[in-house]
Enzyme design. Sequence first.
Site, PDB file in Angstrom:
ATOM      1  N   LYS A 170       0.852  -1.194   0.000  1.00 28.74           N
ATOM      2  CA  LYS A 170       0.000   0.000   0.000  1.00 28.74           C
ATOM      3  C   LYS A 170       0.883   1.238   0.000  1.00 28.74           C
ATOM      4  CE  LYS A 170      -1.961   2.820   2.765  1.00 28.74           C
ATOM      5  NZ  LYS A 170      -1.858   4.045   1.924  1.00 28.74           N
ATOM      6  N   GLY A 180       6.718   4.969   8.211  1.00 30.83           N
ATOM      7  CA  GLY A 180       5.830   6.114   8.363  1.00 30.83           C
ATOM      8  C   GLY A 180       5.994   6.720   9.738  1.00 30.83           C
ATOM      9  N   SER A 181       4.931   7.324  10.215  1.00 29.13           N
ATOM     10  CA  SER A 181       5.025   8.065  11.472  1.00 29.13           C
ATOM     11  C   SER A 181       5.058   7.110  12.663  1.00 29.13           C
ATOM     12  CB  SER A 181       3.822   8.998  11.590  1.00 29.13           C
ATOM     13  OG  SER A 181       2.638   8.240  11.548  1.00 29.13           O
ATOM     14  N   THR A 182       5.642   7.590  13.750  1.00 31.06           N
ATOM     15  CA  THR A 182       5.727   6.771  14.962  1.00 31.06           C
ATOM     16  C   THR A 182       4.337   6.463  15.504  1.00 31.06           C
ATOM     17  OG1 THR A 182       7.950   7.518  15.492  1.00 31.06           O
ATOM     18  CG2 THR A 182       6.618   6.762  17.340  1.00 31.06           C
ATOM     19  N   GLY A 237       2.969   3.657  13.497  1.00 31.36           N
ATOM     20  CA  GLY A 237       3.784   2.473  13.806  1.00 31.36           C
ATOM     21  C   GLY A 237       3.342   1.820  15.111  1.00 31.36           C
ATOM     22  N   GLU A 244       9.876   1.282  10.477  1.00 30.07           N
ATOM     23  CA  GLU A 244      10.837   2.368  10.258  1.00 30.07           C
ATOM     24  C   GLU A 244      10.072   3.659  10.482  1.00 30.07           C
ATOM     25  OE1 GLU A 244      13.869   1.848   9.916  1.00 30.07           O
ATOM     26  OE2 GLU A 244      14.022  -0.187   9.134  1.00 30.07           O
ATOM     27  N   GLU A 297       9.137  15.790  15.600  1.00 28.34           N
ATOM     28  CA  GLU A 297       9.586  15.725  14.209  1.00 28.34           C
ATOM     29  C   GLU A 297       8.724  16.717  13.410  1.00 28.34           C
ATOM     30  OE1 GLU A 297       8.617  12.190  11.929  1.00 28.34           O
ATOM     31  OE2 GLU A 297      10.693  12.122  11.255  1.00 28.34           O
TER      32      GLU A 297
HETATM   33  P1  NAD Z   1       1.974   8.176   8.037  1.00 31.41           P
HETATM   34  O1  NAD Z   1       2.318   7.256   9.135  1.00 31.41           O
HETATM   35  O2  NAD Z   1       0.811   9.057   8.192  1.00 31.41           O
HETATM   36  O3  NAD Z   1       1.730   7.389   6.663  1.00 31.41           O
HETATM   37  C1  NAD Z   1       2.610   6.395   6.203  1.00 31.41           C
HETATM   38  C2  NAD Z   1       1.819   5.300   5.496  1.00 31.41           C
HETATM   39  O4  NAD Z   1       0.938   4.672   6.430  1.00 31.41           O
HETATM   40  C3  NAD Z   1       0.925   5.811   4.363  1.00 31.41           C
HETATM   41  O5  NAD Z   1       0.866   4.837   3.347  1.00 31.41           O
HETATM   42  C4  NAD Z   1      -0.425   5.943   5.050  1.00 31.41           C
HETATM   43  O6  NAD Z   1      -1.503   5.871   4.143  1.00 31.41           O
HETATM   44  C5  NAD Z   1      -0.398   4.744   5.962  1.00 31.41           C
HETATM   45  N1  NAD Z   1      -1.265   4.847   7.136  1.00 31.41           N
HETATM   46  C6  NAD Z   1      -1.747   5.971   7.725  1.00 31.41           C
HETATM   47  N2  NAD Z   1      -2.512   5.644   8.788  1.00 31.41           N
HETATM   48  C7  NAD Z   1      -2.498   4.294   8.873  1.00 31.41           C
HETATM   49  C8  NAD Z   1      -3.068   3.359   9.789  1.00 31.41           C
HETATM   50  N3  NAD Z   1      -3.811   3.748  10.819  1.00 31.41           N
HETATM   51  N4  NAD Z   1      -2.812   2.047   9.606  1.00 31.41           N
HETATM   52  C9  NAD Z   1      -2.035   1.617   8.582  1.00 31.41           C
HETATM   53  N5  NAD Z   1      -1.485   2.456   7.676  1.00 31.41           N
HETATM   54  C10 NAD Z   1      -1.705   3.783   7.822  1.00 31.41           C
HETATM   55  O7  NAD Z   1       3.300   8.966   7.764  1.00 31.41           O
HETATM   56  P2  NAD Z   1       3.497  10.332   7.016  1.00 31.41           P
HETATM   57  O8  NAD Z   1       3.421  11.423   8.023  1.00 31.41           O
HETATM   58  O9  NAD Z   1       2.669  10.435   5.805  1.00 31.41           O
HETATM   59  O10 NAD Z   1       5.015  10.108   6.540  1.00 31.41           O
HETATM   60  C11 NAD Z   1       6.058  10.694   7.145  1.00 31.41           C
HETATM   61  C12 NAD Z   1       6.581   9.865   8.298  1.00 31.41           C
HETATM   62  O11 NAD Z   1       7.296   8.743   7.801  1.00 31.41           O
HETATM   63  C13 NAD Z   1       7.549  10.640   9.128  1.00 31.41           C
HETATM   64  O12 NAD Z   1       7.291  10.437  10.491  1.00 31.41           O
HETATM   65  C14 NAD Z   1       8.885  10.057   8.760  1.00 31.41           C
HETATM   66  O13 NAD Z   1       9.867  10.191   9.733  1.00 31.41           O
HETATM   67  C15 NAD Z   1       8.536   8.657   8.480  1.00 31.41           C
HETATM   68  N6  NAD Z   1       9.542   8.016   7.636  1.00 31.41           N
HETATM   69  C16 NAD Z   1      10.360   7.091   8.225  1.00 31.41           C
HETATM   70  C17 NAD Z   1      11.348   6.479   7.488  1.00 31.41           C
HETATM   71  C18 NAD Z   1      12.251   5.467   8.127  1.00 31.41           C
HETATM   72  O14 NAD Z   1      12.767   4.636   7.421  1.00 31.41           O
HETATM   73  N7  NAD Z   1      12.448   5.480   9.438  1.00 31.41           N
HETATM   74  C19 NAD Z   1      11.501   6.776   6.137  1.00 31.41           C
HETATM   75  C20 NAD Z   1      10.655   7.714   5.558  1.00 31.41           C
HETATM   76  C21 NAD Z   1       9.660   8.320   6.352  1.00 31.41           C
END
Ligand code: NAD
Length: 503
Positions: free
Chosen positions: A181, A234-236, A239, A256, A391
Amino acid sequence: MTSATAPHYSLYIDGQWVDTGENYEIRSPATEELVATVAKGGTSHVDSAVAAAQAAFDAGTWRRTPPAERAALINTVGERLAARGDELAILQSRENGATIRITGALHVGLSAAQLQYVAAIAQGYEWETTGPAIEPVKADGIIVREPIGVVAAIVPWNIPLLTTVWKIGPALVAGNSVVLKPDEHAPLLPIELAREFEAAGIPPGVLNIVTGDGEPVGAHLSGHPGVRKVAFTGSTAVGKSILRQSADSIRRVTLELGGKGANIILDDADIDMAVDGALFACMANNGEACEAGTRLLIPAGRRDEIIDKLVARGETLQLGNPIEPTTHVGPIITALQRDRILEYFQVAQDEGATLALGGKSPSGAGFDKGYWIEPTIFVDVTNDMRIARDEVFGPVLVVLTYDSVDEAVKIANDTNYGLSAGVWGSEDTALDVARRLDAGMVWVNNWHVLHPAYPFGGYKESGLGREGGPDAINEYVEEKFISIDRSGGIENKAFAIVIDPTA
Ligand code: NAD
């Protein structure tokens, strides 16, 4: 709704390109021009994709394909990506606003290299190991490393292709089936990748793509009972929700997550180089990088000198259209994210930080469309301020001072995150400090040095597990111990401990 000029992308389920009757419009965050339309998936598409992935896994065509052949296919996809480097780099810049200076080398180039690397290590991977003879019960033992099953891969918008290949490369080479996804703001390169896998001959159902919003589509996928492993970037906050969701079924999880990288300039550093390095650490990828160096720690005695140089160099950064080779910093992904950053600027000043550069959304020529934040530097920051703890995910650097190296290490480690850090100074001293930092990646006299052969991931709330590196495949296999009896008869077996074999 489709456009006559913009290309259209569909979902990919069970080897078929699927439309849903509803589309996302992908618009450039710099110009708001339509870049593409993308089918918008829902939870029923997740169900279909998981079912297709499970059926492909059960049929076994892919997982029983010899690992060398699986690796060869993945290597081919890496080559195809590399061959399309320029085209895909432009597409990525138009889609998520990352500058063309970085999308070629990082987004596409490193992703291609990552696939080729995982294909190479798969050739030498110990899919089956014979262990030592087992005494005194007299048995032989083997360890089999086999695929887990259906893997859900969920990725963000900031570096979509690399975060995708980190997951699906090792997952597929190990023989798993995948449901991917992408983020709803930047799904194009992951879908282009699926097109290359299809062209290379991946069997139907082994790789599936469902676009969709995080809620409900991402959450439905990560909590799906048919999914045996979730690999998430994605975001903590999300996660943590995935980890909670996975508790009941003990689903395997790799995370991650976010970061708040501390960048320490030591007293003996080459200051001019460290200042440029600090801007590179923070502003690359428009500051939208999880492993960015966003907290700069400088010796109190050199405060004015370093800040003067930092601001002078920061003023030379060109904010603008990411497609222009002269642009250093591009737009912010959405209006919502721009507004969140502007709120942080207010909070920072309310908490006592001093604005030294930028600090607003620019207006005027070149900025009438799109979402913009000037490269921004706050000084007089202390580590308890929100701007130092959260962040922000934009081109925003905060500067803190320290009186001793011990204090610098303490400040650097005083964070819930632990993804990246950096140290500038003479090599011996800097290396000593690097060893004391609680972070998954520490760069000495540089930043953003990533390589397929080294692991990527974080300590503390920055994640769980590692991606890339020599052990990447281990995250996508179950280890099975099989022992084969060599005792030669019931009388020699360990049965006698609890059962009298002559009775
Ligand atoms: P996000 O967590 O909102 O979204 C990331 C992904 O998760 C998207 O595909 C989103 O549609 C999906 N998502 C959102 N809510 C969800 C849920 N409840 N259940 C399952 N999936 C869901 O993150 P964002 O704010 O869009 O992206 C930026 C974040 O990603 C930042 O916190 C950044 O630090 C992190 N990031 C981490 C790494 C790493 O490798 N550590 C790399 C790139 C980005």
